[in-house]
Design a protein around this motif. Sequence first.
Motif, PDB file in Angstrom:
ATOM      1  N   THR A 151       0.844  -1.198   0.000  1.00 32.86           N
ATOM      2  CA  THR A 151       0.000   0.000   0.000  1.00 32.86           C
ATOM      3  C   THR A 151       0.878   1.246   0.000  1.00 32.86           C
ATOM      4  OG1 THR A 151      -1.599  -1.223   1.356  1.00 32.86           O
ATOM      5  CG2 THR A 151      -1.970   1.137   1.101  1.00 32.86           C
ATOM      6  N   THR A 197      -7.509  -8.190 -12.316  1.00 32.45           N
ATOM      7  CA  THR A 197      -7.857  -8.050 -10.905  1.00 32.45           C
ATOM      8  C   THR A 197      -7.686  -6.592 -10.509  1.00 32.45           C
ATOM      9  OG1 THR A 197      -7.043 -10.277 -10.467  1.00 32.45           O
ATOM     10  CG2 THR A 197      -7.360  -8.843  -8.567  1.00 32.45           C
ATOM     11  N   TRP A 209      -8.594  -3.195  -7.613  1.00 31.64           N
ATOM     12  CA  TRP A 209      -8.952  -2.756  -6.268  1.00 31.64           C
ATOM     13  C   TRP A 209     -10.359  -2.163  -6.280  1.00 31.64           C
ATOM     14  CZ3 TRP A 209      -5.769  -4.628  -2.851  1.00 31.64           C
ATOM     15  CH2 TRP A 209      -4.425  -4.811  -3.178  1.00 31.64           C
ATOM     16  N   GLN A 210     -11.159  -2.550  -5.308  1.00 23.71           N
ATOM     17  CA  GLN A 210     -12.519  -2.057  -5.205  1.00 23.71           C
ATOM     18  C   GLN A 210     -12.568  -0.812  -4.307  1.00 23.71           C
ATOM     19  OE1 GLN A 210     -14.790  -3.811  -7.229  1.00 23.71           O
ATOM     20  NE2 GLN A 210     -12.778  -4.633  -7.799  1.00 23.71           N
ATOM     21  N   HIS A 211     -13.789  -0.286  -4.092  1.00 22.43           N
ATOM     22  CA  HIS A 211     -13.930   0.898  -3.243  1.00 22.43           C
ATOM     23  C   HIS A 211     -13.632   0.527  -1.794  1.00 22.43           C
ATOM     24  CE1 HIS A 211     -15.269   4.953  -2.337  1.00 22.43           C
ATOM     25  NE2 HIS A 211     -15.908   4.463  -1.295  1.00 22.43           N
ATOM     26  N   PRO A 212     -12.832   1.317  -1.075  1.00 24.75           N
ATOM     27  CA  PRO A 212     -12.477   1.012   0.315  1.00 24.75           C
ATOM     28  C   PRO A 212     -13.707   0.908   1.220  1.00 24.75           C
ATOM     29  CG  PRO A 212     -11.063   2.745  -0.559  1.00 24.75           C
ATOM     30  CD  PRO A 212     -12.147   2.529  -1.563  1.00 24.75           C
ATOM     31  N   ILE A 234      -5.068   5.913  -0.361  1.00 21.77           N
ATOM     32  CA  ILE A 234      -5.917   4.724  -0.459  1.00 21.77           C
ATOM     33  C   ILE A 234      -7.040   4.960  -1.460  1.00 21.77           C
ATOM     34  CG2 ILE A 234      -7.490   3.210   0.816  1.00 21.77           C
ATOM     35  CD1 ILE A 234      -5.765   3.617   3.276  1.00 21.77           C
ATOM     36  N   ARG A 251      -6.311   4.272  -5.146  1.00 20.43           N
ATOM     37  CA  ARG A 251      -6.162   2.916  -5.656  1.00 20.43           C
ATOM     38  C   ARG A 251      -7.485   2.315  -6.096  1.00 20.43           C
ATOM     39  NH1 ARG A 251      -1.929  -0.902  -2.736  1.00 20.43           N
ATOM     40  NH2 ARG A 251      -1.436  -1.317  -4.897  1.00 20.43           N
ATOM     41  N   ALA A 252      -8.598   2.876  -5.614  1.00 20.40           N
ATOM     42  CA  ALA A 252      -9.906   2.332  -5.972  1.00 20.40           C
ATOM     43  C   ALA A 252     -10.101   2.374  -7.491  1.00 20.40           C
ATOM     44  CB  ALA A 252     -11.021   3.131  -5.281  1.00 20.40           C
ATOM     45  N   THR A 283      -8.295   0.866  -9.687  1.00 21.72           N
ATOM     46  CA  THR A 283      -7.075   0.604 -10.443  1.00 21.72           C
ATOM     47  C   THR A 283      -6.810  -0.887 -10.491  1.00 21.72           C
ATOM     48  OG1 THR A 283      -5.632   0.799  -8.487  1.00 21.72           O
ATOM     49  CG2 THR A 283      -6.092   2.811  -9.750  1.00 21.72           C
ATOM     50  N   ARG A 284      -6.036  -1.275 -11.466  1.00 25.07           N
ATOM     51  CA  ARG A 284      -5.743  -2.693 -11.678  1.00 25.07           C
ATOM     52  C   ARG A 284      -4.566  -3.136 -10.828  1.00 25.07           C
ATOM     53  NH1 ARG A 284      -4.650  -5.834 -17.458  1.00 25.07           N
ATOM     54  NH2 ARG A 284      -4.140  -7.867 -16.529  1.00 25.07           N
ATOM     55  N   LEU A 285      -4.665  -4.347 -10.292  1.00 27.00           N
ATOM     56  CA  LEU A 285      -3.555  -4.970  -9.577  1.00 27.00           C
ATOM     57  C   LEU A 285      -2.673  -5.685 -10.573  1.00 27.00           C
ATOM     58  CD1 LEU A 285      -2.091  -6.019  -7.035  1.00 27.00           C
ATOM     59  CD2 LEU A 285      -3.762  -7.865  -6.954  1.00 27.00           C
TER      60      LEU A 285
END
Length: 204
Positions: A116, A174, A176-179, A195, A198-199, A201-203
């Motif tokens: 992170t 894959t 990242w979803q909404h925190p 943080i 990152r919502a 965005t791709r991993l």
Amino acid sequence: MKENGRTEREALFDVLAAGIVCHLGVIVDGHPMVVPTVYGFDREHLYVHGSVASRSLTAGTLACATITVVDGLVLARSVFEHGVNYRCAMIYGVPRPVVDDQEKLAGLRLLTEHVTPGQWEYARQPSRKELAATTLLALPLAEASVKIRTGPPDDGDGPDAALEVWAGELPLATGWQHPVPDPVLPPSVPLPAHIAARAGTRLG
């Protein structure tokens, strides 16, 4: 497969940057043990951590860490030719225990920032008691095997190409979803920018 091998040093760092979890293989009391764990890295070492009571975090003996990123399925005209598009690194070496507090903090920072980015400066950093309870191993990146597979199936120019069977790639993304805040978090605590960014965005 030999043709999937990569010898460029940067290919190793690309795989390390794309992954989140490595599988650390060690021998404990004469038996193999493979442990999934998050990691951090710099140009010279892969860092893994855990409790001082962990039997898997043994130093001084040969270990292997594997990172795999799956990019999609390769669906061919025959089951035999099916495959996976992937990026993979296998790192071999003898882990070194990190005992100096400053080096341990630096290694833990690399680990935290890899998972992170921005979190090390935002959250409370480890206390001396927490450092004492943590084992950090540094695995040299001197010996590594990197393999990458991309592209469509390999049977497009063979006898099976005449079959009325769909063939191609099924990409995997894959993200990242909404925190989701802790249920006991006061509403007055805002979502930090690093943080929130990152919502969506791709991993990898």
